[in-house]
Design a protein around this motif. Structure first.
Motif, PDB file in Angstrom:
ATOM      1  N   ASP A  27       0.809  -1.207   0.095  1.00  0.00           N
ATOM      2  CA  ASP A  27       0.004  -0.057  -0.018  1.00  0.00           C
ATOM      3  C   ASP A  27       0.753   1.264  -0.057  1.00  0.00           C
ATOM      4  OD1 ASP A  27      -2.492  -1.473  -0.190  1.00  0.00           O
ATOM      5  OD2 ASP A  27      -2.124  -1.802   2.263  1.00  0.00           O
ATOM      6  N   ASP A  28       1.879   1.125  -0.165  1.00  0.00           N
ATOM      7  CA  ASP A  28       2.948   2.186  -0.252  1.00  0.00           C
ATOM      8  C   ASP A  28       2.945   2.999   1.037  1.00  0.00           C
ATOM      9  OD1 ASP A  28       5.062   3.907  -1.468  1.00  0.00           O
ATOM     10  OD2 ASP A  28       3.485   5.210  -2.470  1.00  0.00           O
ATOM     11  N   GLN A  29       2.958   2.434   2.004  1.00  0.00           N
ATOM     12  CA  GLN A  29       2.965   3.334   3.442  1.00  0.00           C
ATOM     13  C   GLN A  29       4.288   4.040   3.643  1.00  0.00           C
ATOM     14  OE1 GLN A  29       0.727   3.870   5.983  1.00  0.00           O
ATOM     15  NE2 GLN A  29       2.493   5.029   7.279  1.00  0.00           N
ATOM     16  N   HIS A  30       4.210   5.168   3.630  1.00  0.00           N
ATOM     17  CA  HIS A  30       5.494   6.049   3.705  1.00  0.00           C
ATOM     18  C   HIS A  30       5.709   7.021   4.844  1.00  0.00           C
ATOM     19  CE1 HIS A  30       2.615   8.372   1.303  1.00  0.00           C
ATOM     20  NE2 HIS A  30       3.065   9.451   1.883  1.00  0.00           N
ATOM     21  N   ASP A  31       4.556   6.986   5.682  1.00  0.00           N
ATOM     22  CA  ASP A  31       4.835   7.982   6.819  1.00  0.00           C
ATOM     23  C   ASP A  31       5.178   6.913   8.236  1.00  0.00           C
ATOM     24  OD1 ASP A  31       3.593  10.288   6.007  1.00  0.00           O
ATOM     25  OD2 ASP A  31       1.775   9.358   5.750  1.00  0.00           O
ATOM     26  N   GLN A  91      21.792  -0.848  18.595  1.00  0.00           N
ATOM     27  CA  GLN A  91      21.713  -2.279  18.160  1.00  0.00           C
ATOM     28  C   GLN A  91      20.394  -2.536  17.499  1.00  0.00           C
ATOM     29  OE1 GLN A  91      22.748  -4.658  21.529  1.00  0.00           O
ATOM     30  NE2 GLN A  91      24.660  -3.378  21.739  1.00  0.00           N
ATOM     31  N   VAL A  92      19.317  -2.080  18.149  1.00  0.00           N
ATOM     32  CA  VAL A  92      18.110  -2.197  17.750  1.00  0.00           C
ATOM     33  C   VAL A  92      17.854  -1.307  16.259  1.00  0.00           C
ATOM     34  CG1 VAL A  92      15.521  -1.929  18.091  1.00  0.00           C
ATOM     35  CG2 VAL A  92      16.996  -2.718  19.997  1.00  0.00           C
ATOM     36  N   ALA A  93      18.123   0.062  16.320  1.00  0.00           N
ATOM     37  CA  ALA A  93      18.000   0.711  15.081  1.00  0.00           C
ATOM     38  C   ALA A  93      18.675   0.166  13.997  1.00  0.00           C
ATOM     39  CB  ALA A  93      18.549   2.098  15.378  1.00  0.00           C
ATOM     40  N   ARG A  94      20.038  -0.408  14.061  1.00  0.00           N
ATOM     41  CA  ARG A  94      20.702  -0.868  12.692  1.00  0.00           C
ATOM     42  C   ARG A  94      20.080  -2.337  12.506  1.00  0.00           C
ATOM     43  NH1 ARG A  94      25.319   0.777  16.061  1.00  0.00           N
ATOM     44  NH2 ARG A  94      25.586  -1.167  16.853  1.00  0.00           N
ATOM     45  N   ALA A 129      10.386   1.169  25.550  1.00  0.00           N
ATOM     46  CA  ALA A 129      11.189   1.528  24.569  1.00  0.00           C
ATOM     47  C   ALA A 129       9.885   2.007  23.518  1.00  0.00           C
ATOM     48  CB  ALA A 129      11.839   0.441  23.831  1.00  0.00           C
ATOM     49  N   ALA A 130      10.364   2.915  22.599  1.00  0.00           N
ATOM     50  CA  ALA A 130       9.292   3.468  21.564  1.00  0.00           C
ATOM     51  C   ALA A 130      10.181   3.173  20.267  1.00  0.00           C
ATOM     52  CB  ALA A 130       8.848   4.762  21.792  1.00  0.00           C
ATOM     53  N   VAL A 131       9.617   2.471  19.347  1.00  0.00           N
ATOM     54  CA  VAL A 131      10.484   2.449  17.980  1.00  0.00           C
ATOM     55  C   VAL A 131       9.659   2.927  16.958  1.00  0.00           C
ATOM     56  CG1 VAL A 131      11.498   0.553  16.607  1.00  0.00           C
ATOM     57  CG2 VAL A 131      11.424   0.169  19.055  1.00  0.00           C
ATOM     58  N   GLY A 132      10.203   3.691  16.151  1.00  0.00           N
ATOM     59  CA  GLY A 132       9.881   4.006  14.683  1.00  0.00           C
ATOM     60  C   GLY A 132      10.463   3.834  13.789  1.00  0.00           C
ATOM     61  N   TYR A 133       9.825   3.726  12.575  1.00  0.00           N
ATOM     62  CA  TYR A 133      10.568   3.491  11.098  1.00  0.00           C
ATOM     63  C   TYR A 133       9.564   4.066  10.129  1.00  0.00           C
ATOM     64  CZ  TYR A 133       7.184  -0.230  10.087  1.00  0.00           C
ATOM     65  OH  TYR A 133       5.922  -0.963   9.882  1.00  0.00           O
ATOM     66  N   ARG A 134      10.190   4.521   9.052  1.00  0.00           N
ATOM     67  CA  ARG A 134       9.552   4.893   7.653  1.00  0.00           C
ATOM     68  C   ARG A 134       9.681   3.773   6.887  1.00  0.00           C
ATOM     69  NH1 ARG A 134       8.529  10.248   7.016  1.00  0.00           N
ATOM     70  NH2 ARG A 134      10.401  10.802   8.072  1.00  0.00           N
ATOM     71  N   PRO A 135       8.600   3.241   6.486  1.00  0.00           N
ATOM     72  CA  PRO A 135       8.457   2.136   5.677  1.00  0.00           C
ATOM     73  C   PRO A 135       9.243   2.319   4.252  1.00  0.00           C
ATOM     74  CG  PRO A 135       6.362   2.199   6.718  1.00  0.00           C
ATOM     75  CD  PRO A 135       7.240   3.379   6.896  1.00  0.00           C
ATOM     76  N   ALA A 136       9.631   1.417   3.441  1.00  0.00           N
ATOM     77  CA  ALA A 136      10.201   1.277   2.316  1.00  0.00           C
ATOM     78  C   ALA A 136       9.911   0.128   1.659  1.00  0.00           C
ATOM     79  CB  ALA A 136      11.761   1.417   2.263  1.00  0.00           C
ATOM     80  N   LEU A 148      14.460  -4.350   7.485  1.00  0.00           N
ATOM     81  CA  LEU A 148      13.109  -3.868   6.597  1.00  0.00           C
ATOM     82  C   LEU A 148      13.416  -3.079   5.466  1.00  0.00           C
ATOM     83  CD1 LEU A 148      11.336  -2.380   9.630  1.00  0.00           C
ATOM     84  CD2 LEU A 148      10.650  -4.450   8.498  1.00  0.00           C
ATOM     85  N   GLU A 149      14.953  -3.082   5.413  1.00  0.00           N
ATOM     86  CA  GLU A 149      15.745  -2.469   4.092  1.00  0.00           C
ATOM     87  C   GLU A 149      15.155  -0.698   3.955  1.00  0.00           C
ATOM     88  OE1 GLU A 149      15.617  -4.717   0.475  1.00  0.00           O
ATOM     89  OE2 GLU A 149      15.587  -6.569   1.765  1.00  0.00           O
ATOM     90  N   CYS A 150      14.948  -0.394   5.195  1.00  0.00           N
ATOM     91  CA  CYS A 150      14.429   1.112   4.980  1.00  0.00           C
ATOM     92  C   CYS A 150      15.592   1.992   5.783  1.00  0.00           C
ATOM     93  CB  CYS A 150      13.471   1.118   5.838  1.00  0.00           C
ATOM     94  SG  CYS A 150      13.397   0.919   7.649  1.00  0.00           S
ATOM     95  N   ALA A 151      15.544   3.356   5.488  1.00  0.00           N
ATOM     96  CA  ALA A 151      16.563   4.175   5.691  1.00  0.00           C
ATOM     97  C   ALA A 151      16.487   4.688   7.173  1.00  0.00           C
ATOM     98  CB  ALA A 151      16.877   5.283   4.755  1.00  0.00           C
TER      99      ALA A 151
END
Length: 207
Positions: A76-80, A140-143, A104-111, A149-152
């Motif tokens: 669905d091209d989620q990008h937020d 460690q978690v971030a990397r 912990a609070a973890v966030g990512y911008r999907p790719a 997820l192959e996201c930046a």
């Protein structure tokens, strides 16, 4: 042919990247020697049974079972930003061998991919099962999530109480340490970073 969600699932079985295998017997012997050095009579109940209990406790805190990191195509091209908060964890300070614990609070911008949300929490707990610092845990978690997820853009905000600070030394009861680990735009772009920190703070309060 009807394509189902399970057809699109991409799973990778992972072994937790914990410390080298624990020598349970050697740990018990070492605890017994420490108790003797601290003046504990080896013939007492504490002297006889505490080495086993302590070795069991550290083995439990520093061991995670194998699990599978499940991810799905981002159809669905989620990008937020996606932020998951209130993830409870316990780790062990590598400086004093005392626990630190928090959320912990973890966030990512999907790719290319999005994860099963429970896998975000599992990722935190997987890396928590080692001797380390809070700063290192977040990185460690971030990397790891960035790679899987192959996201930046990944952000990890940790809030924790350290018993090495509340129960010894300064004995700062009620103190809380907050660390942030970010990659990509969440690190370099002020607006994106502010958005992550705001959402992470909201997710923590909601939990």
């Amino acid at each position: 042919m009807v394509t189902t969600l399970s057809d699109l699932e991409i799973g990778h079985t992972l072994l937790p990247p914990t410390a080298p295998s624990i020598d349970r017997n050697a740990a018990e012997l070492a605890v017994g020697q420490l108790l003797t050095a601290l003046g504990v009579d080896a013939s007492t109940e504490v002297g006889v049974n505490t080495p086993r209990r302590v070795a069991d406790a550290y083995t439990q805190m520093l061991t995670q079972k194998p699990w599978e990191f499940t991810k799905f195509p981002n159809e669905d091209d989620q990008h937020d930003l996606v932020v998951t908060g209130g993830i409870e964890f316990t780790s062990v300070c590598g400086h004093h061998l005392l626990p630190f614990f928090g959320t912990a609070a973890v966030g990512y911008r999907p790719a290319a991919f999005i994860p099963g949300l429970s896998k975000v929490a599992r990722s935190v707990r997987m890396f928590a099962a080692r001797l380390q610092t809070q700063e290192g845990l977040g990185q460690q978690v971030a990397r790891f999530l960035q790679q899987q997820l192959e996201c930046a853009d990944v952000g990890v905000l940790l809030r924790a109480e350290h018993t090495c600070m509340t129960c010894r030394g300064v004995r700062a009861q009620g103190s809380l340490t907050i660390t942030v680990a970010t990659t990509g735009a969440l690190q370099t772009d002020a607006t994106a970073r502010a958005e992550f920190l705001q959402l992470a703070s909201m997710a923590g309060r909601a939990a």
